[in-house]
Scaffold this active site. Structure first.
Site, short mmCIF file in Angstrom:
data_model
loop_
_atom_site.label_atom_id
_atom_site.label_comp_id
_atom_site.label_asym_id
_atom_site.label_seq_id
_atom_site.Cartn_x
_atom_site.Cartn_y
_atom_site.Cartn_z
N ARG A 91 -5.07 -24.92 -65.64
CA ARG A 91 -5.47 -24.89 -67.18
C ARG A 91 -6.34 -25.85 -67.40
O ARG A 91 -7.54 -25.54 -68.35
CB ARG A 91 -4.12 -25.20 -67.97
CG ARG A 91 -3.29 -24.02 -68.08
CD ARG A 91 -1.87 -24.24 -68.07
NE ARG A 91 -1.65 -24.70 -66.90
CZ ARG A 91 -0.98 -23.91 -66.15
NH1 ARG A 91 -1.05 -22.61 -66.02
NH2 ARG A 91 -0.50 -24.46 -64.69
N THR A 92 -6.16 -27.30 -67.28
CA THR A 92 -6.93 -28.09 -67.74
C THR A 92 -8.43 -28.16 -67.45
O THR A 92 -9.12 -27.93 -68.23
CB THR A 92 -6.25 -29.64 -67.77
OG1 THR A 92 -4.94 -29.44 -67.94
CG2 THR A 92 -7.01 -30.79 -68.52
N LYS A 100 -13.89 -41.82 -48.78
CA LYS A 100 -14.12 -43.11 -48.13
C LYS A 100 -14.04 -44.15 -48.46
O LYS A 100 -14.48 -45.25 -48.02
CB LYS A 100 -15.90 -42.80 -47.77
CG LYS A 100 -16.37 -41.38 -47.21
CD LYS A 100 -18.04 -41.55 -47.38
CE LYS A 100 -18.40 -40.00 -47.45
NZ LYS A 100 -19.73 -40.05 -47.73
N ARG A 137 -9.47 -36.48 -64.55
CA ARG A 137 -7.84 -36.41 -64.43
C ARG A 137 -7.68 -37.38 -62.92
O ARG A 137 -8.29 -37.50 -62.05
CB ARG A 137 -7.21 -35.17 -63.95
CG ARG A 137 -5.76 -35.18 -63.69
CD ARG A 137 -5.27 -33.87 -63.57
NE ARG A 137 -4.88 -33.15 -64.85
CZ ARG A 137 -4.15 -32.17 -65.13
NH1 ARG A 137 -3.67 -31.57 -63.99
NH2 ARG A 137 -3.81 -31.91 -66.48
N HIS A 170 -1.75 -37.51 -71.74
CA HIS A 170 -2.43 -35.92 -71.71
C HIS A 170 -2.99 -35.52 -73.08
O HIS A 170 -2.52 -34.65 -73.63
CB HIS A 170 -1.65 -34.84 -71.05
CG HIS A 170 -2.45 -33.76 -70.43
ND1 HIS A 170 -3.85 -33.36 -70.58
CD2 HIS A 170 -2.05 -32.82 -69.58
CE1 HIS A 170 -4.20 -32.31 -69.89
NE2 HIS A 170 -3.02 -32.03 -69.42
N1 CP Z 1 -0.86 -28.28 -68.88
C1 CP Z 1 -1.64 -28.64 -67.85
O1 CP Z 1 -1.99 -29.84 -67.50
O2 CP Z 1 -1.84 -27.85 -66.60
P1 CP Z 1 -2.41 -28.09 -65.31
O3 CP Z 1 -1.75 -29.22 -64.70
O4 CP Z 1 -2.74 -26.71 -64.37
O5 CP Z 1 -4.09 -28.47 -65.96
#
Ligand code: CP
Length: 439
Positions: A57-58, A86, A107, A135
């Site tokens: 999703r993100t 590396k 991320r 998040h």
């Molecule tokens: N909600 C969320 O962060 O989903 P993903 O890990 O799929 O990005």
């Protein structure tokens, strides 16, 4: 009001405040109503997404948002395809990729990684999830989902359920909900509660108090019939029982989270907690919206998906429009006025306190000292400026008087923040020439 100061970077939901969130949610509604008006808004701009942990999703909703706004995209979807394998440091990677793009979305599995990327990249950075720390854009998605159904958040009660110890979405959402005046009901799975220091920081920042509520359904979710409730001071809900707990009369939303196995979490006892189809008839849940950041596992069985209260796929659907709004706010500062985010106190790198006690802190992975920052309010709580772990400070000196005191001494509260010099040990203070100022 100038916007660029707002969104030079978005690293933590702790930076949210009521004015920013209300303004942002209004903008989300505007973009959702007329997405075509923004089709070419970011033509000529370049956005980089770097995902060092899996994501559906993100990443895809950030990338959909960039494409819908006409921006170009650079993407590292799999860290095995980058030179990080590396042995390139996060700092170097951020510096290089930052020189290719106008905005970075990152991320990372370590707590505090977003703040380190931001220090090195030289361009605005959005935290797409760092370790268990936060998040913040998921919180914007969650709030936007609730705002579709509610006129406001004040007086609403939202339960945060599941693996609070390792999950980052519930932590971030706690900052957002308390900034908007909602009550937050804590429903940790057995043995998977978050640390009291985090909860205390949320309460101090928002001016909330801690209460307890009771309801038979809570036992199925947490193993005990009563639960902690964070609520604005002055609110008293329901009938008081003898032990001071009040009856929970209504739940407006339930935010479920999965067991974070990839962070070492394990369920205690018979299995992980969740919502069961037979619980849907309970009057407590009559008007309750069910949210989940997804991916889900056993905590929401698919039979619940068709219930009109289930909103988790709506959350996922809103991801691109929320992230379009965020990109516009960060890259179209001149035409998108929003109240500023609240700046967190800057880390103090001059007097590092050694290695951060949090084994998952980005400073440990990168071999850096841990700069400290003060937690909000009058209390003298020293946190790692990257991962927010509480640092083991036992003594505090005053750089002006050159005296030092035990951390809990009233004298420490009299020291101006700019004069604070924390120490782990008495001998370290003496070694720097500080003299004992008493307890
Ligand atoms: N909600 C969320 O962060 O989903 P993903 O890990 O799929 O990005």
């Amino acid at each position: 009001m100038p916007l660029l100061t707002v969104l030079e970077g978005l690293h933590s939901a702790e930076a949210y405040n009521p004015a920013f969130l209300v303004g942002f949610l209004e903008r989300v509604r505007e973009v959702a109503r007329h997405p075509e008006s923004y089709r070419d808004s970011l033509r000529g701009r370049l956005i980089a997404t770097v995902f060092e942990e899996p994501s559906t999703r993100t990443r895809l909703s950030f990338e959909a948002a960039a494409q819908r706004l006409g921006a170009g995209l650079l993407s590292v979807a799999d860290p095995k395809t980058s030179s990080r394998v590396k042995g390139e440091s996060l700092s170097d990677s951020a510096r290089v990729i930052g020189s290719y793009a106008d905005l970075l979305v990152w991320r990372h599995p370590c707590d505090g990684a977003s703040r380190l990327v931001s220090r090195c990249a030289g361009i605005p950075v959005i935290n797409a999830g760092d370790g268990r720390l936060g998040h913040p854009t998921q919180t914007l998605v969650d709030l936007a989902t609730l705002a579709e159904s509610w006129d406001g958040f004040a007086g609403r009660t939202v339960g945060l359920m599941g693996d609070l110890a390792h999950g980052r979405t519930a932590r971030s959402l706690a900052w957002g909900l308390t900034m908007l005046g909602a009550r937050v009901l804590l429903l940790p799975a057995p043995g998977l509660d978050w640390e009291s220091g985090f909860e205390e920081r949320v309460r101090v920042r928002s001016g909330y108090r801690l209460g307890r509520v009771e309801h038979p359904l809570l036992r199925a979710w947490t193993g005990v019939e009563s639960a902690r409730l964070l609520e604005p001071r002055g609110l008293l809900q329901g009938r008081l029982f003898d032990d001071g707990a009040s009856r929970l009369e209504r739940l407006d939303a339930l935010y479920l989270t999965r067991l974070q196995r990839e962070r070492g979490a394990a369920a205690e006892g018979k299995g992980y907690v969740g919502l069961r189809p037979e619980q849907l008839r309970d009057p407590l849940l009559r008007d309750c919206l069910f949210l989940h950041p997804l991916p889900r596992r056993e905590e929401i069985p698919p039979e619940i998906d068709d219930d009109p209260r289930a909103r988790y796929f709506e959350q996922a659907r809103l991801g691109p429009v929320v992230r379009m709004t965020l990109f516009l706010a960060m890259l179209q500062a001149a035409s998108w006025e929003l109240p500023p985010l609240t700046a967190l106190p800057a880390g103090n790198p001059d007097h590092p306190l050694g290695v951060c006690p949090n084994a998952n802190c980005i400073t440990r992975a990168e071999g850096l000292p841990s700069p400290w920052r003060l937690a909000g309010g009058e209390q003298r709580i020293f946190l790692c400026a990257y991962c927010d772990a509480r640092l083991p400070v036992e003594y505090v000196g005053c750089r002006s008087s050159r005296k030092f005191h035990p951390i809990h001494s009233p004298a420490v509260l009299q020291i101006r923040p700019e004069n604070l010099r924390p120490f782990r040990e008495r001998d370290a203070a003496r070694a720097e020439g500080y003299i004992w100022g008493g307890g």
